[in-house]
Design an enzyme around this catalytic site. Structure first.
Site, PDB file in Angstrom:
ATOM      1  N   GLY A  76       4.014   1.163   6.122  1.00 17.69           N
ATOM      2  CA  GLY A  76       4.538  -0.073   6.683  1.00 17.69           C
ATOM      3  C   GLY A  76       3.892  -1.331   6.138  1.00 17.69           C
ATOM      4  N   HIS A  77       2.988  -1.189   5.157  1.00 21.84           N
ATOM      5  CA  HIS A  77       2.276  -2.340   4.603  1.00 21.84           C
ATOM      6  C   HIS A  77       2.893  -2.727   3.253  1.00 21.84           C
ATOM      7  CE1 HIS A  77      -1.591  -1.142   7.029  1.00 21.84           C
ATOM      8  NE2 HIS A  77      -0.574  -1.500   7.789  1.00 21.84           N
ATOM      9  N   TYR A  78       4.036  -3.412   3.316  1.00 24.92           N
ATOM     10  CA  TYR A  78       4.731  -3.816   2.093  1.00 24.92           C
ATOM     11  C   TYR A  78       4.919  -5.311   2.114  1.00 24.92           C
ATOM     12  CZ  TYR A  78       5.187   1.088   2.510  1.00 24.92           C
ATOM     13  OH  TYR A  78       4.864   2.399   2.687  1.00 24.92           O
ATOM     14  N   GLN A 104       0.861  -1.190   0.000  1.00 28.59           N
ATOM     15  CA  GLN A 104       0.000   0.000   0.000  1.00 28.59           C
ATOM     16  C   GLN A 104       0.895   1.237   0.000  1.00 28.59           C
ATOM     17  OE1 GLN A 104      -2.415  -0.991   3.492  1.00 28.59           O
ATOM     18  NE2 GLN A 104      -4.087  -1.620   2.157  1.00 28.59           N
TER      19      GLN A 104
END
Length: 573
Positions: A501-503, A332
């Site tokens: 932090g959504h990788y 994201q």
């Protein structure tokens, strides 16, 4: 000289939800475990009385120091990647519990469509619906198989919520009732119902009441203090590893914690891992921790980089489109969480109270819940209104066209301080052949090891799904009665800012070893005693937040590791 420790059953890298769940479960099963963490030891008392927006939101006190190690980033294969230098450009958690300590707390189960996206898309629309170059794939596991692990994680975390009217089947309700609905949430619910949609309360790991989980750990009741995202919870009311699985692991007496331990290599010989080589960052000493099983439960970037540095698995090559490690980078970015902001003249809200997951949401435009036959994109996302609780520094929201400084800015920022709401769309991110991770040929870390390089470029799919979300959110905000509605602009390209932090991706799940790195127990196809757990396993990103799925995969992997040890090895089926 390397300090060599006694061999254990399992060595785990990372103390977040993935690593913490594995440590707790394997410790309870009587396995001898060492868990290493690059950061420092932390507990709830470290966060008591530190509601400091300047320290945590503006100066990123809980985030990794990028001067020692970072990533490099580029859009296309023919560009030179450049290092991401500041924490304003990339937030990666560190210390005990990792990013799971400073998270907001919103939890969603991913949909049956997410786990079988390729098969279900072809079944409903035909192969031609999938654009050339899109590399989405099934996970090798179904929602029905994942459901028990979601249920277990929600009970451990004390998740507080209500059932999604359009959601998949559940064995049990959430263990706690939802948080209290505030005035903005009630307004969102009223408007979306009037439009014919199906709103419900965001499932929250800001716990709604005092709760004792199945492991005997107590979580306290949320105080709606607004200091969740980028903060540790000083009430012990936010589900995170330091109040749940890490204490459980410690109480078993079978888990040895090593902090300030920077993993550099997975050691291996004759196609089997033998342990982890790490450096004590306080003393500079190198340590070797032998183990029968190596489990990576770190952040996506770390999981990928460790495998690449250790020369385990075949690195993905975008020119030939062969190889698996680093394949299908997703997540994201600045094209996600777009929607519409509304400004109200007569309505006034108390926006300085809140919680990270206090919000209303709906799944009418998530996954394949709506017909995509004539739409120029696949998948969808949740629409959310969240009342985080505004910080004094970050709460200056003003209508478009307002100057960025001066008399008019001051007037509008004061006037709209409690008169503005935002609705956004968490659009899914599909995988493409040209988005991947590898080792940078130029830049290195403190130890002289290559940094991880990210190549990520937007496609028409990304822009079209974002535009669709902005249109739906604008419609909802207008129905909510906002006097001014400012739709978000959809960016043309990725801006190299890794904030949320959504990788994910790079060590992806699947049933085919030629297109996936791990099987459905998160066991590495190319090295049977290595398990790689976390968002790195996502072949593509769903239209909801990832944490519950990471926690569920932790339970699935722990079950697999226990089977592997008890059976004397072998690939799990």
């Amino acid at each position: 000289m390397v300090i060599k420790h006694d061999k254990v059953d399992v060595v785990i890298v990372g103390t977040g939800w993935a690593g913490g769940v594995m440590a707790a479960e394997l410790g309870k099963a009587g396995k001898k475990v060492v868990i290493i963490e690059r950061g420092e030891f932390r507990e709830t008392q470290d966060y008591v009385g530190v509601k400091d927006e300047l320290r945590f939101t503006n100066r990123f006190d809980m985030m990794q120091n990028l001067s020692h190690e970072t990533i490099t980033s580029r859009n296309t294969l023919d560009e030179d990647a450049l290092p991401v230098r500041t924490q304003d450009e990339m937030m990666v958690g560190t210390d005990a519990g990792g990013g799971s300590v400073h998270w907001a707390g919103a939890t969603y189960r991913w949909l049956p469509y997410d786990f079988e996206i390729y098969s279900k898309t072809v079944e409903r629309y035909g192969k031609n619906k999938i654009p050339d170059g899109m590399t989405i794939q099934d996970w090798g596991i179904t929602y029905d198989e994942m459901e028990q692990y979601y249920d277990k994680w929600e009970k451990t975390a004390g998740t507080s919520g209500e059932k999604d009217p359009l959601g998949p089947p559940r064995t049990n309700d959430y263990p706690n009732p939802p948080l209290k609905a505030s005035a903005p949430i009630k307004l969102f619910n009223k408007a979306t119902k009037k439009l014919g949609y199906h709103p419900y309360q965001v499932a929250s790991c800001n716990v709604s009441q005092v709760y004792e989980n199945p492991d005997g750990e107590t979580l306290n009741e949320c105080q709606y203090c607004a200091f969740c995202t980028q903060y540790g919870c000083d009430f012990g009311a936010k589900s995170d590893p330091i109040v749940t699985v890490l204490p459980t692991a410690s109480k078993t007496g079978n888990v040895d914690f090593r902090y300030d331990a920077y993993a550099r290599r997975i050691l291996h010989k004759n196609d089997k891992a033998t342990g982890i080589l790490y450096v004590d960052t306080k003393t500079g000493e190198e340590h070797e921790q032998p183990a029968d099983v190596v489990a990576l439960g770190a952040f996506t970037f770390t999981n990928n980089r460790l495998l690449l540095l250790s020369e385990i698995g075949e690195p993905y090559d975008p020119k030939t489109r062969k190889g698996v490690i680093g394949r299908n980078f997703n997540g994201q970015f600045n094209i996600t969480f777009l929607g519409a902001r509304g400004f109200f003249e007569k309505e006034k809200f108390n926006l300085y109270m809140g919680a990270g997951a206090l919000g209303g949401t709906m799944s009418d435009f998530a996954g394949d819940n709506f017909d995509h036959k004539d739409l120029p994109f696949l998948h969808g996302g949740a629409i959310e209104l969240r009342q985080y609780g505004d910080g004094a520094i970050a709460s200056n929201h003003v209508p478009k066209g307002t100057p960025h400084w001066g008399k008019e800015f001051k007037k509008n920022s004061i006037h709209y301080a409690n008169r503005t709401l935002q609705v956004w769309y968490t659009s899914a991110n599909m995988a493409w052949w040209h988005n991947y991770m590898d080792l940078d040929p130029t830049y290195k870390d403190d130890f002289g090891d290559p940094l991880l390089r990210i190549t990520n470029k937007y496609t028409d799919q990304d822009r079209e799904i974002a535009k669709f979300g902005v249109e739906k959110c604008t419609e909802i905000m207008e129905e909510m009665g906002a006097d001014i509605v400012d739709p978000d602009d959809v960016p043309e390209e990725f801006d190299h800012i890794y904030q949320g932090g959504h990788y994910a991706g790079g060590v992806i799940m699947g049933a085919d070893p030629t297109t996936s790195a791990v099987n459905n127990y998160l066991q590495l196809w190319d090295m049977e005693n290595v398990f790689v757990v976390g968002a790195s396993a996502f072949p593509q990103f769903g239209g909801h937040h990832p944490t519950a799925t990471v926690g569920a995969l932790g339970y699935r992997a722990a079950e697999g590791i226990e089977k592997y040890l008890n059976n004397g090895g072998g690939m799990l089926a």
